[in-house]
Design a protein around this motif. Structure first.
Motif, PDB file in Angstrom:
ATOM      1  N   ALA A 105       0.889  -1.343   0.023  1.00 45.80           N
ATOM      2  CA  ALA A 105      -0.140   0.006   0.004  1.00 45.80           C
ATOM      3  C   ALA A 105       0.641   1.260   0.047  1.00 45.80           C
ATOM      4  CB  ALA A 105      -0.953   0.117   1.148  1.00 45.80           C
ATOM      5  N   THR A 106       0.325   2.357  -0.502  1.00 46.10           N
ATOM      6  CA  THR A 106       1.127   3.420  -0.414  1.00 46.10           C
ATOM      7  C   THR A 106       1.096   3.939   1.158  1.00 46.10           C
ATOM      8  OG1 THR A 106      -1.086   4.745  -1.140  1.00 46.10           O
ATOM      9  CG2 THR A 106       0.683   4.467  -2.813  1.00 46.10           C
ATOM     10  N   GLN A 118      -3.664   4.667   5.788  1.00 43.84           N
ATOM     11  CA  GLN A 118      -4.766   5.214   4.792  1.00 43.84           C
ATOM     12  C   GLN A 118      -5.608   4.004   4.076  1.00 43.84           C
ATOM     13  OE1 GLN A 118      -3.887   9.002   2.821  1.00 43.84           O
ATOM     14  NE2 GLN A 118      -4.405   8.314   0.912  1.00 43.84           N
ATOM     15  N   MET A 119      -5.106   2.885   3.891  1.00 40.79           N
ATOM     16  CA  MET A 119      -5.924   2.017   3.046  1.00 40.79           C
ATOM     17  C   MET A 119      -6.893   1.427   3.985  1.00 40.79           C
ATOM     18  SD  MET A 119      -4.173  -1.649   1.784  1.00 40.79           S
ATOM     19  CE  MET A 119      -5.457  -3.234   1.676  1.00 40.79           C
ATOM     20  N   GLN A 120      -6.682   1.636   5.200  1.00 39.03           N
ATOM     21  CA  GLN A 120      -7.662   0.882   6.426  1.00 39.03           C
ATOM     22  C   GLN A 120      -9.077   2.082   6.346  1.00 39.03           C
ATOM     23  OE1 GLN A 120      -8.090  -2.012   8.101  1.00 39.03           O
ATOM     24  NE2 GLN A 120      -6.452  -2.723   6.881  1.00 39.03           N
ATOM     25  N   THR A 171      -9.699   4.432   3.613  1.00 36.87           N
ATOM     26  CA  THR A 171     -10.245   4.575   2.369  1.00 36.87           C
ATOM     27  C   THR A 171     -10.535   3.293   1.434  1.00 36.87           C
ATOM     28  OG1 THR A 171      -8.130   4.802   1.060  1.00 36.87           O
ATOM     29  CG2 THR A 171      -9.204   6.724   1.950  1.00 36.87           C
ATOM     30  N   GLY A 172     -10.158   2.193   2.056  1.00 37.51           N
ATOM     31  CA  GLY A 172     -10.438   0.821   1.170  1.00 37.51           C
ATOM     32  C   GLY A 172     -11.363   0.066   1.677  1.00 37.51           C
ATOM     33  N   ALA A 217      -1.996  -4.123   4.942  1.00 35.47           N
ATOM     34  CA  ALA A 217      -0.875  -4.133   3.964  1.00 35.47           C
ATOM     35  C   ALA A 217       0.050  -4.775   4.752  1.00 35.47           C
ATOM     36  CB  ALA A 217      -0.686  -2.666   3.500  1.00 35.47           C
ATOM     37  N   GLU A 263       4.732  -0.942   2.732  1.00 38.12           N
ATOM     38  CA  GLU A 263       4.481   0.157   2.291  1.00 38.12           C
ATOM     39  C   GLU A 263       5.336   0.955   1.338  1.00 38.12           C
ATOM     40  OE1 GLU A 263       2.049   2.820   5.792  1.00 38.12           O
ATOM     41  OE2 GLU A 263       4.091   2.365   6.084  1.00 38.12           O
ATOM     42  N   TYR A 272      -2.201  -1.384  -3.421  1.00 35.13           N
ATOM     43  CA  TYR A 272      -3.377  -0.427  -3.162  1.00 35.13           C
ATOM     44  C   TYR A 272      -2.850   1.008  -3.366  1.00 35.13           C
ATOM     45  CZ  TYR A 272      -7.548   1.862  -1.194  1.00 35.13           C
ATOM     46  OH  TYR A 272      -8.689   2.895  -1.010  1.00 35.13           O
ATOM     47  N   ASN A 273      -3.401   1.678  -4.335  1.00 39.10           N
ATOM     48  CA  ASN A 273      -2.843   2.862  -4.541  1.00 39.10           C
ATOM     49  C   ASN A 273      -3.956   4.050  -4.246  1.00 39.10           C
ATOM     50  OD1 ASN A 273      -2.261   5.522  -5.724  1.00 39.10           O
ATOM     51  ND2 ASN A 273      -1.653   4.755  -7.814  1.00 39.10           N
ATOM     52  N   SER A 274      -3.594   4.525  -2.894  1.00 39.72           N
ATOM     53  CA  SER A 274      -4.444   5.889  -2.515  1.00 39.72           C
ATOM     54  C   SER A 274      -3.389   6.939  -2.515  1.00 39.72           C
ATOM     55  CB  SER A 274      -4.621   5.322  -1.031  1.00 39.72           C
ATOM     56  OG  SER A 274      -3.777   5.070  -0.098  1.00 39.72           O
TER      57      SER A 274
END
Length: 324
Positions: free
Chosen positions: A245-246, A250-252, A254-255, A268, A271, A293-295
């Motif tokens: 993940a980037t 943030q993945m948690q 927005t994903g 993830a 990172e 995952y690209n956020s």
């Protein structure tokens, strides 16, 4: 030019920003995060009742480039059809060496370049060695800008397949790509599920209305899939050997649309800043299947915003406004 440089959407569209310069700027932002010289706090979100509108506020500090910036975005009727939505995003940059404001600008082009540049970095660091075949799902804005970054990041690429629901946009993407990359075989994937079994990299940049959902069973063993928008089923995340993940945090946030049937969102493992800095490797064995995952992270908008400011100053683009 004194005061704050105001850069409109039209001003920024007139500036030449080449793919490699954009990639370098975005990569430098992630290196700063890895070194601890850049700061990217969590975004603040305000959503109105009944999902009528949504707004975000984001702040970041680039210690290496001595820049502080605020980004805002506002979308009106964000759950409606795209034709009914209204979307505005802006970036305000300050020079943290002098304490002076530099520019206030429309951030739409910056976002449209930052996102595919990040996908390119994910491909560069997580794709299987010698990746030859890319499947891209999506024919919208991201689909129209993604390919130069992917081609620049995959040196052994020789085939690109594109899938989408808008025939005109698909034809435009393919025609443009054939002009840009005459050395590559470029085709429209009538059945992306079959093509996914052959592709080394699957890039999902489709909108929420896409009918395509590539599942884990469709993916080629050892491949990389990158989620930007839609086009991948949640089980592609759940079944991956490694998740990149980037930003894991943030993945948690927005994903959530990638949660499994029990509401669990797999975290993830790695990172992107650690991959860019060379502190970790995406693969421990060649046969691993990866999900990325690209956020968006506003620190990358800051890096590209600085690039835009330099280009605007060099060409005398924009208007000066004295606010203080």
């Amino acid at each position: 030019m004194n005061g704050v440089r105001i850069l409109s959407k039209q001003d920024i569209a007139s500036l030449p920003l080449n793919t490699e310069a954009v990639m370098q700027a975005v990569e430098s932002a992630y290196r700063g995060l890895a070194r601890g010289t850049a700061t990217n706090p969590e975004k603040i979100c305000v959503k109105t009742a009944e999902d009528h509108s949504i707004a975000y506020a984001m702040l970041a500090h680039d210690g290496d480039g001595k820049k502080m910036a605020f980004k805002t975005s506002y979308k009106y009727r964000f759950t409606a059809d795209k034709a009914e939505q209204k979307y505005y995003t802006s970036l305000m940059i300050y020079d943290d060496a002098t304490g002076l404001p530099l520019a206030l600008m429309d951030c739409s082009r910056i976002g449209s370049l930052r996102t595919p540049a990040v996908s390119g970095l994910l491909a560069r660091h997580a794709a299987p060695e010698g990746a030859e075949h890319l499947l891209m799902i999506g024919s919208g804005t991201q689909g129209q800008t993604a390919l130069p970054f992917m081609v620049g990041s995959l040196p052994f690429l020789h085939r690109i397949s594109v899938a989408g629901t808008h025939a005109g946009s698909l034809a435009d993407i393919v025609a443009t790509a054939r002009l840009q990359f005459p050395q590559l075989a470029i085709d429209i994937a009538a059945d992306p599920y079959t093509v996914a079994a052959e592709a080394d990299v699957v890039l999902a940049v489709a909108g929420a209305a896409t009918p395509f959902q590539i599942r884990a069973r469709h993916l080629k063993p050892g491949s990389l899939c990158i989620l930007v928008g839609h086009g991948l089923h949640p089980d592609a995340l759940a079944a991956a050997d490694v998740v990149v993940a980037t930003s894991a945090r943030q993945m948690q946030v927005t994903g959530l649309d990638m949660q499994d049937a029990d509401g669990y969102l797999r975290p993830a493992d790695i990172e992107l800043p650690d991959l860019v800095a060379g502190r970790m490797k995406a693969r421990s064995t060649p046969g691993q299947t990866l999900f990325a995952y690209n956020s968006g992270m506003v620190i990358t908008d800051v890096a590209l915003g600085a690039l835009v400011v330099d280009a605007a100053e060099a060409q005398g683009v924009g208007q000066c406004v004295t606010l203080w």
